[in-house]
Design a protein around this motif. Structure first.
Motif, PDB file in Angstrom:
ATOM      1  N   ARG A 125     -27.572  23.575  50.481  1.00 35.84           N
ATOM      2  CA  ARG A 125     -27.796  22.157  50.760  1.00 35.84           C
ATOM      3  C   ARG A 125     -29.137  21.974  51.480  1.00 35.84           C
ATOM      4  O   ARG A 125     -29.898  21.052  51.177  1.00 35.84           O
ATOM      5  CB  ARG A 125     -26.658  21.605  51.600  1.00 35.84           C
ATOM      6  CG  ARG A 125     -26.690  20.078  51.721  1.00 35.84           C
ATOM      7  CD  ARG A 125     -25.607  19.570  52.648  1.00 35.84           C
ATOM      8  NE  ARG A 125     -24.285  19.884  52.152  1.00 35.84           N
ATOM      9  CZ  ARG A 125     -23.379  20.576  52.840  1.00 35.84           C
ATOM     10  NH1 ARG A 125     -23.670  21.035  54.044  1.00 35.84           N
ATOM     11  NH2 ARG A 125     -22.186  20.806  52.327  1.00 35.84           N
ATOM     12  N   ALA A 126     -29.429  22.870  52.405  1.00 30.75           N
ATOM     13  CA  ALA A 126     -30.723  22.807  53.085  1.00 30.75           C
ATOM     14  C   ALA A 126     -31.859  23.073  52.113  1.00 30.75           C
ATOM     15  O   ALA A 126     -32.934  22.453  52.189  1.00 30.75           O
ATOM     16  CB  ALA A 126     -30.754  23.817  54.234  1.00 30.75           C
ATOM     17  N   THR A 155     -31.899  22.370  48.904  1.00 33.26           N
ATOM     18  CA  THR A 155     -32.097  21.208  48.028  1.00 33.26           C
ATOM     19  C   THR A 155     -32.879  20.101  48.718  1.00 33.26           C
ATOM     20  O   THR A 155     -33.551  19.302  48.054  1.00 33.26           O
ATOM     21  CB  THR A 155     -30.746  20.657  47.552  1.00 33.26           C
ATOM     22  OG1 THR A 155     -29.964  20.247  48.696  1.00 33.26           O
ATOM     23  CG2 THR A 155     -29.981  21.701  46.771  1.00 33.26           C
ATOM     24  N   ARG A 156     -32.811  20.049  50.052  1.00 34.01           N
ATOM     25  CA  ARG A 156     -33.552  19.011  50.776  1.00 34.01           C
ATOM     26  C   ARG A 156     -35.042  19.299  50.823  1.00 34.01           C
ATOM     27  O   ARG A 156     -35.853  18.378  50.924  1.00 34.01           O
ATOM     28  CB  ARG A 156     -33.010  18.869  52.204  1.00 34.01           C
ATOM     29  CG  ARG A 156     -31.635  18.243  52.289  1.00 34.01           C
ATOM     30  CD  ARG A 156     -31.335  17.808  53.718  1.00 34.01           C
ATOM     31  NE  ARG A 156     -31.239  18.942  54.622  1.00 34.01           N
ATOM     32  CZ  ARG A 156     -30.099  19.549  54.953  1.00 34.01           C
ATOM     33  NH1 ARG A 156     -28.948  19.105  54.449  1.00 34.01           N
ATOM     34  NH2 ARG A 156     -30.070  20.563  55.782  1.00 34.01           N
ATOM     35  N   SER A 157     -35.406  20.583  50.759  1.00 32.00           N
ATOM     36  CA  SER A 157     -36.817  20.939  50.918  1.00 32.00           C
ATOM     37  C   SER A 157     -37.513  21.265  49.609  1.00 32.00           C
ATOM     38  O   SER A 157     -38.743  21.343  49.570  1.00 32.00           O
ATOM     39  CB  SER A 157     -36.930  22.158  51.851  1.00 32.00           C
ATOM     40  OG  SER A 157     -36.259  23.283  51.286  1.00 32.00           O
ATOM     41  N   VAL A 173     -25.881  17.442  44.354  1.00 32.15           N
ATOM     42  CA  VAL A 173     -27.238  17.124  43.914  1.00 32.15           C
ATOM     43  C   VAL A 173     -27.661  17.951  42.710  1.00 32.15           C
ATOM     44  O   VAL A 173     -28.729  17.724  42.144  1.00 32.15           O
ATOM     45  CB  VAL A 173     -28.244  17.355  45.063  1.00 32.15           C
ATOM     46  CG1 VAL A 173     -27.948  16.430  46.219  1.00 32.15           C
ATOM     47  CG2 VAL A 173     -28.248  18.813  45.502  1.00 32.15           C
ATOM     48  N   GLY A 213     -29.465  18.350  59.017  1.00 33.87           N
ATOM     49  CA  GLY A 213     -29.896  17.371  58.028  1.00 33.87           C
ATOM     50  C   GLY A 213     -30.094  15.978  58.594  1.00 33.87           C
ATOM     51  O   GLY A 213     -30.580  15.090  57.884  1.00 33.87           O
ATOM     52  N   GLN A 240     -27.845  13.843  59.304  1.00 32.34           N
ATOM     53  CA  GLN A 240     -26.888  12.901  58.730  1.00 32.34           C
ATOM     54  C   GLN A 240     -25.522  12.953  59.404  1.00 32.34           C
ATOM     55  O   GLN A 240     -24.597  12.262  58.972  1.00 32.34           O
ATOM     56  CB  GLN A 240     -26.699  13.211  57.233  1.00 32.34           C
ATOM     57  CG  GLN A 240     -27.972  13.146  56.421  1.00 32.34           C
ATOM     58  CD  GLN A 240     -28.558  11.749  56.406  1.00 32.34           C
ATOM     59  OE1 GLN A 240     -27.847  10.766  56.242  1.00 32.34           O
ATOM     60  NE2 GLN A 240     -29.871  11.662  56.585  1.00 32.34           N
ATOM     61  N   GLU A 284     -20.288  16.902  51.237  1.00 31.35           N
ATOM     62  CA  GLU A 284     -20.349  17.429  49.882  1.00 31.35           C
ATOM     63  C   GLU A 284     -19.048  17.038  49.181  1.00 31.35           C
ATOM     64  O   GLU A 284     -17.979  17.546  49.525  1.00 31.35           O
ATOM     65  CB  GLU A 284     -20.522  18.947  49.931  1.00 31.35           C
ATOM     66  CG  GLU A 284     -21.040  19.562  48.663  1.00 31.35           C
ATOM     67  CD  GLU A 284     -22.349  18.949  48.184  1.00 31.35           C
ATOM     68  OE1 GLU A 284     -22.299  18.325  47.109  1.00 31.35           O
ATOM     69  OE2 GLU A 284     -23.377  19.081  48.859  1.00 31.35           O
TER      70      GLU A 284
END
Length: 1021
Positions: free
Chosen positions: A86-87, A89-91, A114, A333, A335, A377
Motif C-alpha cells: 500500500r505504501a 502504491t502511494r509513491s 488500487v 499514509g 489517513q 483496504e
C-alpha cells in the motif's frame, strides 16, 4: 504540541544497529540477507528497525514496512505484505507499479484495491503467490536496493509465515534485505512461528538479534533525552525500578513523572501503569480511544468517525488531545490513526467491560457492512466482519461472515480459508437456522474445508473432514454427492502416496452412479480415474477410461474435465505407440484449456507434449515445447510446481544434444525456486546424471541419494529408473560391478514396456555393459564367469523399439553383448572390460581409414558397433555417439584395423572432450596410449603421456609406459596370456616386458614383483 515522550536520541543498541547496517551494505552489493529481531514487548525492536531503515534510506535503499495485525484467527491474510505494498502504491507511478508487479498483479489485485487485474487473465492461486511475490521483490530490488521490514511476526497468519519462509530460501543474488521483528516472550512451543525460527537460526544468510532490556546507563540516557535535562538519581532509580529496563515502559514512566504524576504510588500492574496517562484525558478522548482499540492498532479516520457517531468538531478535538499526548499517532499514509504501541492498545481494550467491548464491535461490523469503502483496504472487510461479529458473540451474523471471509481468501490463502471454515463449523450447531441463513449445508462446508486443507498441505486434515462429510451425508444421501466426496478423498490419498487405495475408491464411487444418464459426477470421476491410472504407469485400461471421460465431459459441458481427459487420452495413446493421434489429442486439450482459462491443465498439456517429443527423440522440438510451457509457468507463477517438470523437460534434451553447460545452468535456475518433493527430485535426478557422466562420482551419489529420498513415495519409473542409472554408473566408476548390476536389475523389475521403454532402455544397455565388464574380468582372472547377461537379453526382447532412441539403445545393447559372446562377426576376440590397445604384426594399419556407412572400407568388420555408431549419429546425441566410437575403435584394434580405430578414437575423443565427459575421455585416452593410435591417417604415433609424478614410488625403476601397463596387470595376478589379451599384444611380447620388469625391480619372480608393487604403489596402480 506537547513535548514528546519518545526519546529523540537513539539509545544503546549500537552492536545490533551495526549488524543491520552491515546486512544492508551487503544487500546493496548484491548479497541478500535476513535479520530477525526478537525481544519482549516494548523492548525497542521497532525503534531499532526504524533507525536501520532510516540509515538504509540515506544510503539509497528503498524501504517498505508492513505490520502483522492482531485480529485473532479471523485476521486479514498477508496483512504485512498488503501494508508494505500500500505504501508502494502511494509513491509509484502507474507505469512503475505495473512494471514491478508484473505477473503478480492479478493475484494481488484482490488484496490491493488500487491494483486492477488484467482483463481476461484471472487471478492467481495460493500455490503460485509466493513465487510471484518473489519475482516482484526481485524486480523492485533490481530497480533499487530494497529493505523489506515485517513487524510483529508473532501475529502473522499462516500465509505470511509461508511466504516469508519461501522468500528467505529463494532470494539469491539480488539487493534485498529482509528484516522481521517478533515478540520472543509470546512464542511458546505450539506457536506456528517457532519451527520457522529454529530453521532460520541455522541459515547461513540469516542473523538473529535478541534485544535485552536496558541497564542503568541506557535508562539514564533515555530519561535525560526525553526530559531534555539530566535526571536526578531518584528519578532514574524510580524509572528503572518500575520499568525494569523496558524501553516503552521507561517512556510511559517519564511521561507520568514529567506531567507531575505520582509515579511512586502507582500500582505495579502493567495495565494500570499503561492506563495512567489515559485516565488523565477527557471523557470524550477516553471514549474515542476505546473505539480505536477495538479496531486494532490502526483505524482509518472515516471509519472511526462512522463508528464514533460524533460531531466532526468534537471528534477532531478529541483526536488532537490524544495525538498531542502521544497516545495516538497519525499513520504513515495520513489517513488514519494508530496506537503508539500495541501494549497501550491492549491495555485500553482489556480495560473495557465485556458489554462495552461487544457494543463497539457491533458498531464496527455495522459500519463496514453499510460501506466497505470505509476500510483502509476493502479486501479486508470480510475478515474484519467475521472478527467483529464473533467478538460481539453475535453467532447468526458471524456464521455467514465467516463463510464470506473463507470465500474471499480462497484464491490466495488456503490456510486462512480453512481457519474461517473450521470456525464456521464450530459455530454451525449453535445457529438454529444455519442452512437457511447461509444458503448451504454443513456437508458443503466440510467439503470446501477439506479442499482448502488439501491446498494448504494438510492432507490428513482433509481426509478427516471428508470422512465427517461422508458420515453426515449418510448412506441414503445423494449418490452423486457421495461419489464426488469420494473423489476428493481419493485425490487426498493420491497425495499421500497410496495409489491402490486411490484407484479402488474411485472405482467404488463410479459404481454408486447409474450408468445412464451421464452427469457431471461421471465426468469428474472418469477424468480422475484415468489420470490416476496414467500416473501409475499405462494400465491397459487408461485409454479406454480416458476416452469415456472425454465423451462424458463433452456431453455434460464439464469443460475443465474435458480438457484434462483429452490430455490424458493423448498421453496414453502416444506412450503406447500411437504417437501422432496422441500428440494431436494433447494439443486439442491444451487449446481448450487455454480458452477456458484452466492454467494448470494448460501447463500439464505442455509438460506431457514436450515429454513425449523427447521420448520420440525429437530433442529440439521438445525444447521448444518445454520453453513455451515455461513461459506460461513464469507468467502465472507455476515455476515451483508444473514449471519444475517443464524445466526438467527442457534439461533432458539439452543433455542429449550435448549442451551440458546450458543444462546445468537451467537446473540451477529452476532449483532457485525451492521446489519440493517430486518436483525437486526431477531436477536433482538430472543434476546427478550430469555429475556422474562428468566424472563427479561422489557428488552424483550425494545428489541422487537426496532425489531418491524425495521420490520414495512414488513408484513411477520416470523417477526411479533414471536415478537407478545414475547410481549404477557411480558404482561402476567406483569399481563395484556387482552392486552396479544389482541396482540395474532391481530397477528393471517393474514393467519395462511403459512409455515405450524410454526409461528402461538406458538401464538395459548399462546393465549389459556392466555384465560384459564382469564377464571379461572373470575371464581374464580365470575365475568362474558371474551370472551372464541372459536376464538382460530377455528383458531387452520385451522392450519396444519404435522410437529413435529405443532403436539406438537396442543396437547399442546388441553391440555390447559382442564383448561377452565373441564370434566371427565381431572379430573373434573378446575385448577387455576397460580400455585396450594393439601391437600389430608390423605396426601398420591394415585399412585406408574408418567410415561408419554401409559399404565403407571397413567392410563387414565389427558390424554391431558400426550399426550403433550410425544410429546415434543419426539421433544427434554426442555422448552415446562418442561411447560407440570408442568401443568401435577398441574392437577394430582387436582385429588389427589400426587406421579405422584411430579415426574412430579421434572423433570420440573430440566429442567427449567437448562434453566434459571425463570418464569417457579417460577411457579413450587410455585406449590411444595402449594401442599407440595415431589420430590422423598416416601420422606418427601419438606422443606418450607425461612421465610419472615425483610422488610416484615406482619412478626410480625407470619403467616404460608399456611396462607400467604390464606391471599393473601382473600385480593383479594375471598370466602372460591374460595380459596379452587385455593389451592386444602377443604373449611373447608380454614375456619380454615381464623379464625387463623383473630386472629393473631387482626381483627374481612374478610373486615377489607383485608384492613389491602392492607395497610401494597401493593406489598408484
Amino acid at each position: 504540541m506537547r513535548a514528546t515522550v519518545v526519546s529523540p536520541v537513539f539509545v544503546g543498541r549500537q552492536e545490533e544497529l551495526a549488524v543491520l547496517s552491515a546486512a544492508a551494505a551487503a544487500a546493496r552489493a548484491g548479497t541478500p540477507g535476513f535479520v530477525l529481531v526478537g525481544g519482549e514487548a516494548g523492548v525497542g525492536k521497532t525503534r531499532l528497525a526504524e533507525e536501520a531503515a532510516s540509515a538504509a534510506e540515506e544510503a539509497g535503499m528503498r524501504v517498505l514496512t508492513g505490520h502483522c495485525v492482531e485480529l485473532g484467527p479471523e485476521g486479514l491474510p498477508l496483512a504485512p505484505l498488503v501494508d508494505a505494498l500500500r505504501a508502494l502504491t502511494r509513491s509509484a507511478s502507474p507505469e512503475e507499479l505495473n512494471r514491478w508487479l508484473g505477473p503478480a498483479r492479478d493475484p494481488l489485485s484482490p488484496l490491493l484495491s488500487v491494483v486492477e487485474p488484467v482483463a481476461g487473465q484471472g487471478t492467481g492461486q495460493a500455490a503460485q503467490l509466493p513465487e510471484l511475490v518473489l519475482g516482484m521483490i526481485e524486480r523492485l530490488g533490481a530497480a533499487r536496493p530494497l529493505m523489506l521490514v515485517l513487524e510483529d511476526l508473532h501475529w502473522a497468519d499462516h500465509s505470511t509465515l509461508g511466504l516469508l519462509a519461501y522468500l528467505t530460501r529463494a532470494l539469491r543474488d539480488v539487493p534485498v534485505l529482509l528484516v522481521a521483528t517478533y515478540r520472543s516472550d509470546e512464542i511458546d512451543r505450539r506457536h506456528p512461528l517457532r519451527p520457522l525460527l529454529s530453521g532460520w537460526v541455522r541459515m547461513r544468510q540469516a542473523r538473529h538479534l535478541e534485544l535485552p532490556r536496558f541497564g542503568r546507563v541506557e535508562v539514564e540516557v533515555q530519561v535525560a533525552a526525553i526530559l531534555g535535562r539530566p535526571p536526578g538519581t531518584d528519578t532514574v532509580d524510580l524509572v528503572l525500578d518500575r520499568s525494569e529496563g523496558n524501553a516503552f515502559l521507561i517512556e510511559e514512566m517519564v511521561g507520568i513523572v514529567r506531567d507531575g504524576g505520582d509515579a511512586a504510588g502507582l500500582s505495579p500492574s502493567l495495565r494500570d501503569l499503561l492506563l495512567v496517562r489515559v485516565e488523565a484525558r477527557s471523557d470524550t478522548a477516553r471514549r474515542l480511544l476505546r473505539a480505536v482499540s477495538v479496531a486494532g492498532r490502526r483505524v482509518p479516520e472515516r471509519l472511526l468517525a462512522a463508528v464514533a457517531g460524533m460531531e466532526p468538531s468534537a471528534l477532531f478535538e478529541a483526536l488532537r488531545e490524544l495525538v498531542e499526548n502521544h497516545l495516538l499517532l497519525v499513520d504513515e499514509g495520513g489517513q488514519g490513526y494508530e496506537f503508539r504501541h500495541a501494549l497501550a492498545r491492549d491495555a485500553v481494550y482489556h480495560d473495557m467491560l465485556p458489554g462495552e467491548r461487544a457494543g463497539w464491535h457491533v458498531a464496527y461490523a455495522r459500519a463496514l457492512s453499510a460501506d466497505t469503502g470505509l476500510a483502509a483496504e476493502p479486501s479486508g472487510v470480510p475478515a474484519a466482519l467475521a472478527h467483529h461479529w464473533l467478538a460481539a458473540l453475535d453467532l447468526p451474523a458471524a456464521l455467514p461472515a465467516l463463510l464470506a471471509a473463507a470465500e474471499a481468501s480462497a484464491g490466495y490463502a488456503p490456510a486462512e480459508q480453512l481457519t474461517h471454515l473450521e470456525r464456521a463449523l464450530e459455530v454451525w450447531p449453535r445457529v438454529p437456522d444455519a442452512a437457511e441463513l447461509t444458503g448451504t449445508d454443513v456437508i458443503e462446508v466440510l467439503a470446501t474445508a477439506a479442499e482448502a486443507a488439501l491446498r494448504a498441505g494438510s492432507v490428513d486434515r482433509s481426509l478427516a473432514l471428508l470422512k465427517q462429510a461422508l458420515a453426515d451425508l449418510g448412506e441414503d444421501g445423494s449418490a452423486s454427492r457421495r461419489a464426488l466426496l469420494m473423489e476428493r478423498r481419493a485425490r487426498a490419498l493420491r497425495d499421500l502416496g497410496q495409489p491402490e487405495e486411490d484407484i479402488a475408491l474411485l472405482r467404488s464411487a463410479l459404481a454408486l452412479l447409474p450408468s445412464e444418464p451421464s452427469e457431471y459426477a461421471h465426468a469428474v470421476l472418469l477424468t480422475s480415474l484415468a489420470r490416476a491410472h496414467l500416473a501409475e504407469g499405462m494400465s491397459e485400461h487408461v485409454a479406454e477410461i480416458a476416452a469415456r471421460a472425454v465423451a462424458v465431459a463433452a456431453a455434460v459441458g464439464a469443460h475443465v474435465e474435458h480438457a484434462e481427459s483429452l490430455v490424458t487420452l493423448g498421453s496414453a495413446q502416444a506412450a503406447l505407440g500411437d504417437t501422432e493421434p496422441g500428440m494431436r489429442m494433447i494439443d486439442e486439450g491444451r487449446r481448450l484449456a487455454e480458452r477456458i482459462g484452466a492454467v494448470e491443465t494448460t501447463m500439464r498439456a505442455w509438460n506431457n507434449h514436450s515429454d513425449l517429443l523427447e521420448m520420440l527423440g525429437l530433442h529440439q522440438e521438445a525444447m521448444d515445447s518445454a520453453t513455451q510451457g515455461l513461459k506460461l509457468a513464469r507468467r502465472t507463477g507455476h515455476t515451483r510446481h508444473s514449471g519444475t517438470y517443464l524445466a526438467g523437460n527442457l534439461v533432458e534434451p539439452m543433455m542429449r544434444l550435448g549442451r551440458w553447460g546450458e543444462a546445468e545452468q537451467a537446473i540451477a535456475q529452476a532449483l532457485r525456486g525451492e521446489p519440493e518433493g517430486l518436483f525437486a527430485a526431477t531436477l536433482l535426478d538430472q543434476s546427478a546424471q550430469l555429475a556422474v557422466l562428468s566424472g563427479r562420482r561422489e557428488e552424483a551419489t550425494r545428489i541422487a541419494g537426496r532425489a531418491v529420498r524425495l521420490a520414495s513415495g512414488s513408484r513411477d519409473p520416470q523417477f526411479h529408473q533414471p536415478l537407478a542409472f545414475t547410481l549404477a554408473e557411480a558404482h561402476r566408476l567406483a569399481g563395484d560391478l556387482d552392486e552396479a548390476l544389482d541396482t540395474v536389475m532391481d530397477a528393471l523389475a517393474a514393467d519395462n514396456s511403459l512409455w515405450l521403454g524410454r526409461y528402461s532402455w538406458p538401464l538395459v544397455w548399462l546393465g549389459t555393459r556392466i555384465a560384459a565388464d564382469r564377464a571379461l574380468l572373470a575371464h581374464a582372472r580365470r575365475a568362474p564367469v558371474p551370472s551372464p547377461a541372459d536376464p538382460l537379453a530377455s528383458i531387452a526382447a520385451t522392450v519396444p523399439t519404435v522410437t529413435t532412441p529405443a532403436r539406438g539403445y537396442a543396437l547399442l545393447t546388441k553391440a555390447e553383448r559382442t564383448r561377452i559372446v565373441p564370434g566371427p562377426a565381431s572379430g573373434g576376440t573378446p575385448t577387455s572390460p576397460g580400455p585396450g590397445g594393439v601391437d600389430g604384426p608390423d605396426g601398420t594399419p591394415s585399412s585406408p581409414g574408418y567410415v561408419d556407412a554401409p559399404g565403407s572400407p571397413l567392410g563387414g568388420l565389427c558390424p554391431e558397433w558400426q550399426a550403433a555408431v550410425a544410429a546415434w549419429r543419426g539421433a544427434g546425441e554426442p555422448y552415446l555417439l562418442a561411447y560407440c566410437l570408442f568401443r568401435l575403435a577398441e574392437a577394430l584394434c582387436a582385429v588389427g584395423e589400426r587406421r579405422g580405430a584411430g579415426d574412430a578414437a579421434e572423433e570420440a575423443a573430440r566429442l567427449a572432450g567437448d562434453l566434459g565427459a571425463a570418464p569417457l575421455s579417460a577411457d579413450i585416452g587410455a585406449l590411444v596410449r595402449r594401442a599407440r593410435l595415431a589420430f590422423t591417417p598416416g601420422a606418427a604415433p601419438a606422443e606418450p603421456p607425461a612421465g610419472p609424478s615425483a610422488a610416484d614410488p615406482l619412478e626410480r625403476f625407470a619403467l616404460t609406459d608399456r611396462e607400467r601397463e604390464v606391471i599393473v596387470l601382473l600385480a593383479d595376478g594375471r598370466s602372460n596370456s591374460q595380459i596379452a589379451t587385455s593389451l592386444f599384444i602377443s604373449p611373447k611380447t608380454v614375456s619380454v616386458h615381464v623379464s625387463n620388469i623383473l630386472a629393473k625391480l631387482g626381483v627374481t619372480g612374478r610373486v615377489e614383483a607383485a608384492a613389491m608393487v602392492h607395497r610401494l604403489s597401493g593406489p598408484h596402480l
